[in-house]
Every structure is written in C-alpha cells, then in structure tokens.
Design a protein around this motif. Structure first.
Motif, PDB file in Angstrom:
ATOM      1  N   GLN A   1       1.001  35.088 -35.834  1.00 32.48           N
ATOM      2  CA  GLN A   1       0.696  35.199 -34.406  1.00 32.48           C
ATOM      3  C   GLN A   1      -0.666  34.569 -34.102  1.00 32.48           C
ATOM      4  OE1 GLN A   1       0.940  39.390 -33.565  1.00 32.48           O
ATOM      5  NE2 GLN A   1       3.164  39.357 -33.330  1.00 32.48           N
ATOM      6  N   ARG A   2      -1.631  34.853 -34.950  1.00 32.04           N
ATOM      7  CA  ARG A   2      -2.974  34.291 -34.728  1.00 32.04           C
ATOM      8  C   ARG A   2      -2.960  32.766 -34.888  1.00 32.04           C
ATOM      9  NH1 ARG A   2      -8.319  36.789 -35.210  1.00 32.04           N
ATOM     10  NH2 ARG A   2      -9.823  35.094 -35.236  1.00 32.04           N
ATOM     11  N   LEU A   3      -2.264  32.266 -35.905  1.00 32.76           N
ATOM     12  CA  LEU A   3      -2.173  30.818 -36.101  1.00 32.76           C
ATOM     13  C   LEU A   3      -1.541  30.155 -34.890  1.00 32.76           C
ATOM     14  CD1 LEU A   3      -2.504  28.337 -37.941  1.00 32.76           C
ATOM     15  CD2 LEU A   3      -0.241  28.877 -38.891  1.00 32.76           C
ATOM     16  N   ARG A   4      -0.448  30.710 -34.408  1.00 35.66           N
ATOM     17  CA  ARG A   4       0.218  30.136 -33.234  1.00 35.66           C
ATOM     18  C   ARG A   4      -0.705  30.165 -32.018  1.00 35.66           C
ATOM     19  NH1 ARG A   4       5.675  32.265 -34.664  1.00 35.66           N
ATOM     20  NH2 ARG A   4       6.820  30.391 -35.183  1.00 35.66           N
ATOM     21  N   ALA A   5      -1.376  31.287 -31.806  1.00 36.62           N
ATOM     22  CA  ALA A   5      -2.258  31.413 -30.637  1.00 36.62           C
ATOM     23  C   ALA A   5      -3.411  30.422 -30.722  1.00 36.62           C
ATOM     24  CB  ALA A   5      -2.787  32.840 -30.527  1.00 36.62           C
ATOM     25  N   THR A   6      -4.017  30.317 -31.879  1.00 34.99           N
ATOM     26  CA  THR A   6      -5.150  29.409 -32.070  1.00 34.99           C
ATOM     27  C   THR A   6      -4.728  27.961 -31.880  1.00 34.99           C
ATOM     28  OG1 THR A   6      -6.143  30.954 -33.634  1.00 34.99           O
ATOM     29  CG2 THR A   6      -6.933  28.698 -33.713  1.00 34.99           C
ATOM     30  N   GLU A   7      -3.632  27.590 -32.503  1.00 34.93           N
ATOM     31  CA  GLU A   7      -3.170  26.206 -32.418  1.00 34.93           C
ATOM     32  C   GLU A   7      -2.650  25.869 -31.020  1.00 34.93           C
ATOM     33  OE1 GLU A   7      -3.375  23.802 -34.826  1.00 34.93           O
ATOM     34  OE2 GLU A   7      -4.533  25.256 -35.997  1.00 34.93           O
ATOM     35  N   THR A   8      -1.992  26.817 -30.373  1.00 32.37           N
ATOM     36  CA  THR A   8      -1.509  26.594 -29.010  1.00 32.37           C
ATOM     37  C   THR A   8      -2.680  26.409 -28.058  1.00 32.37           C
ATOM     38  OG1 THR A   8       0.500  27.857 -29.448  1.00 32.37           O
ATOM     39  CG2 THR A   8      -0.103  27.560 -27.141  1.00 32.37           C
TER      40      THR A   8
ATOM     41  N   ARG B   1      -3.893  32.467 -46.757  1.00 32.93           N
ATOM     42  CA  ARG B   1      -2.877  31.456 -47.067  1.00 32.93           C
ATOM     43  C   ARG B   1      -2.241  30.918 -45.790  1.00 32.93           C
ATOM     44  NH1 ARG B   1      -1.404  27.532 -50.347  1.00 32.93           N
ATOM     45  NH2 ARG B   1       0.090  28.165 -51.891  1.00 32.93           N
ATOM     46  N   VAL B   2      -2.010  31.795 -44.821  1.00 31.34           N
ATOM     47  CA  VAL B   2      -1.404  31.371 -43.555  1.00 31.34           C
ATOM     48  C   VAL B   2      -2.425  30.628 -42.696  1.00 31.34           C
ATOM     49  CG1 VAL B   2      -0.421  32.174 -41.359  1.00 31.34           C
ATOM     50  CG2 VAL B   2       0.351  33.183 -43.508  1.00 31.34           C
ATOM     51  N   LEU B   3      -3.642  31.178 -42.598  1.00 31.82           N
ATOM     52  CA  LEU B   3      -4.617  30.664 -41.648  1.00 31.82           C
ATOM     53  C   LEU B   3      -5.543  29.597 -42.211  1.00 31.82           C
ATOM     54  CD1 LEU B   3      -5.448  34.134 -40.133  1.00 31.82           C
ATOM     55  CD2 LEU B   3      -4.155  32.306 -39.012  1.00 31.82           C
ATOM     56  N   GLY B   4      -5.758  29.619 -43.531  1.00 35.13           N
ATOM     57  CA  GLY B   4      -6.645  28.636 -44.139  1.00 35.13           C
ATOM     58  C   GLY B   4      -8.091  28.789 -43.711  1.00 35.13           C
ATOM     59  N   ASP B   5      -8.484  29.982 -43.314  1.00 39.91           N
ATOM     60  CA  ASP B   5      -9.830  30.213 -42.796  1.00 39.91           C
ATOM     61  C   ASP B   5     -10.296  31.597 -43.239  1.00 39.91           C
ATOM     62  OD1 ASP B   5     -11.509  31.539 -40.445  1.00 39.91           O
ATOM     63  OD2 ASP B   5     -11.831  29.372 -40.311  1.00 39.91           O
ATOM     64  N   GLU B   6     -11.432  31.644 -43.886  1.00 41.99           N
ATOM     65  CA  GLU B   6     -11.963  32.900 -44.434  1.00 41.99           C
ATOM     66  C   GLU B   6     -12.263  33.929 -43.346  1.00 41.99           C
ATOM     67  OE1 GLU B   6     -12.861  35.175 -47.737  1.00 41.99           O
ATOM     68  OE2 GLU B   6     -12.157  33.114 -47.770  1.00 41.99           O
ATOM     69  N   ARG B   7     -12.934  33.494 -42.283  1.00 44.31           N
ATOM     70  CA  ARG B   7     -13.290  34.449 -41.211  1.00 44.31           C
ATOM     71  C   ARG B   7     -12.047  34.977 -40.505  1.00 44.31           C
ATOM     72  NH1 ARG B   7     -17.465  32.114 -37.338  1.00 44.31           N
ATOM     73  NH2 ARG B   7     -17.229  34.188 -36.447  1.00 44.31           N
ATOM     74  N   ALA B   8     -11.092  34.103 -40.271  1.00 42.38           N
ATOM     75  CA  ALA B   8      -9.857  34.542 -39.621  1.00 42.38           C
ATOM     76  C   ALA B   8      -9.109  35.525 -40.526  1.00 42.38           C
ATOM     77  CB  ALA B   8      -8.982  33.347 -39.276  1.00 42.38           C
ATOM     78  N   ALA B   9      -9.104  35.264 -41.836  1.00 44.95           N
ATOM     79  CA  ALA B   9      -8.462  36.192 -42.786  1.00 44.95           C
ATOM     80  C   ALA B   9      -9.173  37.536 -42.794  1.00 44.95           C
ATOM     81  CB  ALA B   9      -8.433  35.581 -44.184  1.00 44.95           C
ATOM     82  N   ASP B  10     -10.498  37.524 -42.675  1.00 44.52           N
ATOM     83  CA  ASP B  10     -11.250  38.782 -42.578  1.00 44.52           C
ATOM     84  C   ASP B  10     -10.814  39.575 -41.350  1.00 44.52           C
ATOM     85  OD1 ASP B  10     -12.705  38.104 -44.852  1.00 44.52           O
ATOM     86  OD2 ASP B  10     -14.482  37.448 -43.729  1.00 44.52           O
ATOM     87  N   HIS B  11     -10.665  38.872 -40.218  1.00 45.67           N
ATOM     88  CA  HIS B  11     -10.242  39.547 -38.978  1.00 45.67           C
ATOM     89  C   HIS B  11      -8.837  40.136 -39.130  1.00 45.67           C
ATOM     90  CE1 HIS B  11     -13.627  38.596 -36.415  1.00 45.67           C
ATOM     91  NE2 HIS B  11     -13.575  37.328 -36.817  1.00 45.67           N
ATOM     92  N   ILE B  12      -7.930  39.373 -39.722  1.00 42.81           N
ATOM     93  CA  ILE B  12      -6.566  39.871 -39.919  1.00 42.81           C
ATOM     94  C   ILE B  12      -6.577  41.078 -40.840  1.00 42.81           C
ATOM     95  CG2 ILE B  12      -4.295  39.335 -40.925  1.00 42.81           C
ATOM     96  CD1 ILE B  12      -4.743  38.108 -38.138  1.00 42.81           C
ATOM     97  N   THR B  13      -7.393  41.039 -41.882  1.00 43.05           N
ATOM     98  CA  THR B  13      -7.478  42.165 -42.810  1.00 43.05           C
ATOM     99  C   THR B  13      -7.917  43.420 -42.055  1.00 43.05           C
ATOM    100  OG1 THR B  13      -7.975  40.683 -44.643  1.00 43.05           O
ATOM    101  CG2 THR B  13      -8.543  43.004 -44.942  1.00 43.05           C
ATOM    102  N   ARG B  14      -8.934  43.290 -41.229  1.00 41.75           N
ATOM    103  CA  ARG B  14      -9.370  44.451 -40.424  1.00 41.75           C
ATOM    104  C   ARG B  14      -8.260  44.906 -39.478  1.00 41.75           C
ATOM    105  NH1 ARG B  14     -14.245  41.596 -40.490  1.00 41.75           N
ATOM    106  NH2 ARG B  14     -13.865  40.653 -38.463  1.00 41.75           N
ATOM    107  N   ASP B  15      -7.583  43.941 -38.849  1.00 41.59           N
ATOM    108  CA  ASP B  15      -6.515  44.290 -37.910  1.00 41.59           C
ATOM    109  C   ASP B  15      -5.368  45.024 -38.596  1.00 41.59           C
ATOM    110  OD1 ASP B  15      -7.997  43.025 -35.947  1.00 41.59           O
ATOM    111  OD2 ASP B  15      -6.692  41.255 -35.835  1.00 41.59           O
ATOM    112  N   VAL B  16      -5.009  44.584 -39.794  1.00 36.97           N
ATOM    113  CA  VAL B  16      -3.909  45.224 -40.523  1.00 36.97           C
ATOM    114  C   VAL B  16      -4.248  46.671 -40.845  1.00 36.97           C
ATOM    115  CG1 VAL B  16      -2.677  45.263 -42.742  1.00 36.97           C
ATOM    116  CG2 VAL B  16      -2.885  43.125 -41.464  1.00 36.97           C
TER     117      VAL B  16
END
Length: 196
Positions: free
Chosen positions: A90-97, A43-58
């Motif tokens: 954090q990931r959204l900000r880093a990616t967009e920045t 929902r935050v990232l709007g990207d399946e792969r990025a959500a997968d990475h966040i899930t692993r990170d959490v």
C-alpha cells in the motif's frame, strides 16, 4: 502433543495476552518478529526509513487490533508477514502514485510492474525464511556457494538422493513465490499468499 501444536499454542497465548493489553507480550512479539517484518518491508520498499515506518505500523496495528488475528486460521508469523506485505505494498503504491501525479518518470503500468516485482521478492524471502532448515541449507549451498547436489550431499553429510530431494523440494516451494494468482495462505489476511 505434536511439534506443530507448540507454535500454535504460543500463538494462541500471545494473542490472548495482547488482547488483555500486556505490554510485555508486545515486546516478546517484537523481539521474535521485528527482523522478519523489517526485512519484508525493506524488500518491498527498498528504503530503510520506509521499512522502519512499516515496522512501527505493523506492531501498532497488532497492539491496537489483537483480535484481528485468529489462531485457528494459521500461524501468527504468517499473519504478521501478511500484514507487513499488505501495508508495504500500500505504501509503495501510494508513494509511486504520488510521484506519478507530480509528473515523475514512469507510467501506471511500470508502477504495477514494480509492485508485482517487489511482492514476488518479498514472498520469496518469506518462503526461504519459513522453510525447514534442511531445505534452506541445501538451497543456500547450491545458490550462494554454487554447489551441485553431490557437493551439497557431502557438505550436509547426507546421501546424494537426500540432497537432490531437499533441493527439489526447496525449489518447488520457492517457485510458488512468482505466482501472483496463487491461493491465499490459510489464516493469512488477503494479499500475501495470492495477488498483491
């Protein structure tokens, strides 16, 4: 023992099992919360792969730092959702920045607006998922099936007054998602209940 004590007891035991390094505990936690974590991250990232990475990170963070959760501060579900939200933002900000730094379209103001919008949407999703089933059912009938309170009452088999009450309470809970300055959720790491 009250019904409220049961989840907190499970939360305490889960935290203790994780602290002892029980891999089975991590599996149980994953089974219980993976869809929540992935959904919020997506929902935050709007990207399946990025959500997968966040899930692993959490779940890696929970495994490596089980003592970071304090059951006395609130439910494990809220803590996990808060951690997910924080890492996804954090990931959204880093990616967009990084995209802005490479000369991509947009401005820093647009970036912050995107982050705020994604944060509100994620908080709204979490609120809906966490609200009591009767409130959620009433909101789903009203929103997705365009039922008024009379039709909702008939569909749920409750009085019209009860249907109005459920809709009002559900909407009041949902309306808190848009307040970036809302107070922090007790037991939640900084950033989820309040500002992004």
């Amino acid at each position: 023992m009250t019904k409220r004590d049961v989840p907190l007891r499970w939360d305490r035991k889960m935290q203790q099992r994780l602290a002892r390094g029980e891999a089975a505990a991590l599996g149980e936690l994953y089974d219980r919360f993976a869809s929540l974590v992935h959904g919020l991250a997506h929902r935050v990232l709007g990207d399946e792969r990025a959500a997968d990475h966040i899930t692993r990170d959490v779940f890696a963070h929970v495994w490596e730092h089980p003592d970071a959760y304090d059951p006395r501060q609130g439910p494990l579900r809220t803590w996990v959702a808060t951690l997910t939200h924080r890492l996804a933002v954090q990931r959204l900000r880093a990616t967009e920045t990084a995209a802005l730094a490479r000369g991509g379209p947009g401005t820093t103001e647009e970036l912050e607006s995107k982050v705020r919008h994604a944060s509100v949407a994620a908080r709204a999703d979490y609120i809906v998922q966490s609200m009591p089933a009767p409130l959620r059912a009433a909101l789903e009938l009203a929103y997705f099936q365009r039922r008024d309170y009379r039709q909702t009452a008939a569909d749920l088999g409750v009085t019209e007054d009860e249907a109005r009450r459920r809709l009002r309470l559900g909407l009041q809970l949902l309306s808190t998602a848009r307040y970036a300055g809302a107070p922090e959720t007790p037991g939640a790491p900084p950033g989820y209940g309040g500002a992004a």
